[in-house]
Design a protein around this motif. Structure first.
Motif, PDB file in Angstrom:
ATOM      1  N   ALA A   1       3.350 -19.385  30.239  1.00 39.93           N
ATOM      2  CA  ALA A   1       2.844 -18.571  29.128  1.00 39.93           C
ATOM      3  C   ALA A   1       2.433 -19.450  27.960  1.00 39.93           C
ATOM      4  CB  ALA A   1       3.920 -17.570  28.680  1.00 39.93           C
ATOM      5  N   ALA A   2       3.242 -20.476  27.673  1.00 41.66           N
ATOM      6  CA  ALA A   2       2.911 -21.393  26.579  1.00 41.66           C
ATOM      7  C   ALA A   2       1.687 -22.226  26.920  1.00 41.66           C
ATOM      8  CB  ALA A   2       4.106 -22.303  26.289  1.00 41.66           C
ATOM      9  N   ALA A   3       1.686 -22.812  28.127  1.00 46.95           N
ATOM     10  CA  ALA A   3       0.624 -23.753  28.497  1.00 46.95           C
ATOM     11  C   ALA A   3      -0.725 -23.080  28.651  1.00 46.95           C
ATOM     12  CB  ALA A   3       0.997 -24.477  29.792  1.00 46.95           C
ATOM     13  N   MET A   4      -0.749 -21.941  29.333  1.00 49.96           N
ATOM     14  CA  MET A   4      -2.021 -21.306  29.667  1.00 49.96           C
ATOM     15  C   MET A   4      -2.302 -20.094  28.782  1.00 49.96           C
ATOM     16  SD  MET A   4      -2.911 -23.334  32.087  1.00 49.96           S
ATOM     17  CE  MET A   4      -4.299 -22.474  32.833  1.00 49.96           C
ATOM     18  N   GLY A   5      -1.338 -19.161  28.735  1.00 44.47           N
ATOM     19  CA  GLY A   5      -1.579 -17.929  28.004  1.00 44.47           C
ATOM     20  C   GLY A   5      -1.846 -18.128  26.531  1.00 44.47           C
ATOM     21  N   VAL A   6      -1.137 -19.098  25.910  1.00 45.08           N
ATOM     22  CA  VAL A   6      -1.327 -19.364  24.482  1.00 45.08           C
ATOM     23  C   VAL A   6      -2.126 -20.652  24.268  1.00 45.08           C
ATOM     24  CG1 VAL A   6      -0.191 -19.601  22.243  1.00 45.08           C
ATOM     25  CG2 VAL A   6       0.897 -18.252  24.041  1.00 45.08           C
ATOM     26  N   GLY A   7      -1.645 -21.751  24.826  1.00 44.63           N
ATOM     27  CA  GLY A   7      -2.274 -23.046  24.578  1.00 44.63           C
ATOM     28  C   GLY A   7      -3.741 -23.095  24.932  1.00 44.63           C
ATOM     29  N   ARG A   8      -4.104 -22.464  26.031  1.00 44.14           N
ATOM     30  CA  ARG A   8      -5.503 -22.485  26.447  1.00 44.14           C
ATOM     31  C   ARG A   8      -6.268 -21.270  25.962  1.00 44.14           C
ATOM     32  NH1 ARG A   8      -7.904 -24.046  31.664  1.00 44.14           N
ATOM     33  NH2 ARG A   8      -9.310 -24.972  30.175  1.00 44.14           N
ATOM     34  N   PHE A   9      -5.695 -20.066  26.100  1.00 44.34           N
ATOM     35  CA  PHE A   9      -6.483 -18.857  25.941  1.00 44.34           C
ATOM     36  C   PHE A   9      -6.380 -18.196  24.576  1.00 44.34           C
ATOM     37  CE2 PHE A   9      -5.851 -18.777  30.688  1.00 44.34           C
ATOM     38  CZ  PHE A   9      -7.162 -19.105  30.983  1.00 44.34           C
ATOM     39  N   ALA A  10      -5.497 -18.667  23.700  1.00 41.74           N
ATOM     40  CA  ALA A  10      -5.454 -18.085  22.355  1.00 41.74           C
ATOM     41  C   ALA A  10      -6.768 -18.307  21.613  1.00 41.74           C
ATOM     42  CB  ALA A  10      -4.292 -18.686  21.564  1.00 41.74           C
ATOM     43  N   TYR A  11      -7.485 -19.364  21.974  1.00 42.01           N
ATOM     44  CA  TYR A  11      -8.756 -19.660  21.312  1.00 42.01           C
ATOM     45  C   TYR A  11      -9.773 -18.537  21.525  1.00 42.01           C
ATOM     46  CZ  TYR A  11     -13.111 -22.115  20.197  1.00 42.01           C
ATOM     47  OH  TYR A  11     -14.320 -22.469  19.679  1.00 42.01           O
ATOM     48  N   THR A  12      -9.673 -17.830  22.659  1.00 38.89           N
ATOM     49  CA  THR A  12     -10.644 -16.768  22.952  1.00 38.89           C
ATOM     50  C   THR A  12     -10.662 -15.691  21.871  1.00 38.89           C
ATOM     51  OG1 THR A  12     -10.515 -17.181  25.338  1.00 38.89           O
ATOM     52  CG2 THR A  12     -11.333 -15.028  24.649  1.00 38.89           C
ATOM     53  N   PRO A  13      -9.513 -15.099  21.485  1.00 41.53           N
ATOM     54  CA  PRO A  13      -9.567 -14.096  20.409  1.00 41.53           C
ATOM     55  C   PRO A  13      -9.657 -14.690  19.007  1.00 41.53           C
ATOM     56  CG  PRO A  13      -7.318 -14.290  21.220  1.00 41.53           C
ATOM     57  CD  PRO A  13      -8.171 -15.132  22.122  1.00 41.53           C
ATOM     58  N   ILE A  14      -9.269 -15.968  18.841  1.00 49.00           N
ATOM     59  CA  ILE A  14      -9.348 -16.572  17.506  1.00 49.00           C
ATOM     60  C   ILE A  14     -10.777 -17.017  17.179  1.00 49.00           C
ATOM     61  CG2 ILE A  14      -8.582 -18.534  16.089  1.00 49.00           C
ATOM     62  CD1 ILE A  14      -5.903 -18.400  17.432  1.00 49.00           C
ATOM     63  N   MET A  15     -11.555 -17.360  18.190  1.00 48.12           N
ATOM     64  CA  MET A  15     -12.903 -17.896  17.970  1.00 48.12           C
ATOM     65  C   MET A  15     -13.765 -16.988  17.085  1.00 48.12           C
ATOM     66  SD  MET A  15     -15.680 -19.309  20.751  1.00 48.12           S
ATOM     67  CE  MET A  15     -15.750 -17.752  21.645  1.00 48.12           C
ATOM     68  N   PRO A  16     -13.812 -15.652  17.306  1.00 43.81           N
ATOM     69  CA  PRO A  16     -14.624 -14.815  16.402  1.00 43.81           C
ATOM     70  C   PRO A  16     -14.171 -14.900  14.943  1.00 43.81           C
ATOM     71  CG  PRO A  16     -14.060 -13.615  18.397  1.00 43.81           C
ATOM     72  CD  PRO A  16     -13.258 -14.868  18.418  1.00 43.81           C
ATOM     73  N   LEU A  17     -12.853 -15.036  14.713  1.00 43.98           N
ATOM     74  CA  LEU A  17     -12.358 -15.185  13.346  1.00 43.98           C
ATOM     75  C   LEU A  17     -12.857 -16.473  12.716  1.00 43.98           C
ATOM     76  CD1 LEU A  17      -8.613 -14.061  13.700  1.00 43.98           C
ATOM     77  CD2 LEU A  17     -10.534 -12.747  12.775  1.00 43.98           C
TER      78      LEU A  17
END
Length: 402
Positions: free
Chosen positions: A32-48
């Motif tokens: 969850a840390a490595a992939m779910g957050v570390g990699r994929f958190a950028y997807t919803p943050i990018m529009p911000l």
């Protein structure tokens, strides 16, 4: 470790059975840390970041590429230095570096610094993913296969948690707060994953898998590697553009919440696929999963509306981690040396190629890019189908190859 596995494998001998849940939960937290957050958190943050930090589209794409390059570098490092995949220190260091890279993102507005941090995050993600996967496959080898599936469901949990964190933050916060919140989430997951112990190679296991005694399974592995490479290309095209396409084609919460739906559906999906693996062969299930994923990726390009958007999110979430779980399990079963590192490297190469192939198709929206992604995933399904031909289902029990 072998003694513990033996105790679990033979509950009627009077030896105390070892619960798989500590391994499942700590492994799920690591993924969850490595992939779910570390990699994929950028997807919803990018529009911000586009709206609030003035980040250009080209820089946004460049940061995604940096993460993919870092992931490839981490995979290559794991393949070049196999001892890292059995190192508790490397696992814990990777988790801490990952959390630090997220926490440092809001402290600068410099594109070059962002690029370097996403590169580092990608490398740390790859190492943590490979070490945790190797540890889970070894630690859960004597337990029902669906337990491994629940562990891999940690990726879906991480995606859902990071997505919900960003959605909650953006109501009253900024892009900086979103990164900091995701860093805190990563620290909490790191604490939960801290006691995960990578498997240790022993002399007896090494001797039992000497090259002269290994079964000849390279042709099936070649088909599997081709399938996983093609999946990496098609999957990352969908992972990069699916949410944006859904936001354009579907009104309201379905478009904005699609990534959370993907994560929530992914959470139980691996366990369900692994339960099905008790009744069907894994290569056949891999073929089915890839075919369903191709349909999910193509749907937003073929039809607009809420039903199409929701179906696409569900199909993508239900399959993308199941594909990884089954592919890595098949590679381990085939007893190819460093199978996890080889497959992860092929997958990461695909993730670099995907945006490059899709870029020329983005002039008129996302539809053509999604159709390309669907076609490549369908090609991956055909390669997986080739793996089904006379597949060696019954091999001697072994310790998973890292």
């Amino acid at each position: 470790m072998r003694q513990l596995l033996a105790q679990s494998a033979h509950p009627r001998t009077g030896l105390r059975s070892v619960s798989p849940w500590p391994t499942v939960l700590s492994g799920a937290a690591a993924l969850a840390a490595a992939m779910g957050v570390g990699r994929f958190a950028y997807t919803p943050i990018m529009p911000l970041m586009h709206a609030q930090a003035g980040m250009s589209d080209s820089l946004g794409a460049s940061l995604a590429t940096a993460n993919y390059l870092g992931y490839l570098a981490g995979a290559l490092l794991g393949m070049a230095v196999p001892a890292l995949l059995r190192s508790t220190v490397a696992l814990r260091a990777g988790l801490l570096v990952l959390a630090a890279s997220l926490a440092l993102m809001p402290l600068t507005h410099e594109g070059g610094a962002w690029w370097a941090l996403r590169l580092i995050a990608g490398a740390a993600s790859a190492l943590v993913f490979m070490i945790a996967t190797s540890a889970m496959l070894a630690g859960l080898a004597a337990h029902p296969e669906h337990m491994t599936g629940w562990a891999f469901g940690g990726v879906g949990a991480g995606i859902a948690l990071s997505g919900m964190t960003v959605v909650a933050v953006q109501q009253a916060g900024s892009w900086q707060t979103a990164w900091l919140a995701c860093a805190v989430l990563t620290v909490l997951l790191t604490v939960a994953a801290w006691r995960l112990v990578p498997r240790q190679e022993d002399a007896a296991a090494s001797g039992a898998t000497a090259p002269a005694e290994r079964p000849r399974t390279r042709r099936w592995f070649a088909a599997l590697l081709a399938s996983y490479l093609l999946e990496g290309i098609g999957y990352i095209i969908a992972g990069t553009f699916l949410v944006a396409a859904l936001q354009q084609g579907a009104p309201g919460w379905i478009g904005s919440g699609a990534w959370i739906v993907v994560g929530l559906v992914a959470l139980p999906s691996c366990a369900l696929w692994m339960r099905l693996a008790r009744r069907m062969s894994r290569p056949a299930l891999l073929t089915i999963s890839l075919s369903l994923q191709a349909v999910g990726i193509a749907l937003p390009a073929l039809a607009d509306g809420s039903v199409s958007a929701l179906a696409a999110a569900v199909l993508f979430g239900a399959t993308f981690m199941g594909v990884s779980t089954m592919s890595l399990a098949i590679g381990t079963h085939l007893r190819i040396p460093r199978a996890i590192a080889l497959l992860t490297t092929g997958y990461s190469l695909g993730q670099i190629l995907g945006p490059l192939l899709a870029a020329p198709l983005l002039h008129n929206g996302y539809h053509d890019a999604l159709l390309l992604g669907a076609a490549l995933v369908l090609a991956a399904a055909l390669a997986a189908a080739a793996c089904c031909i006379r597949f060696p289902h019954h091999l001697a029990h072994h310790t998973p190859a890292a």
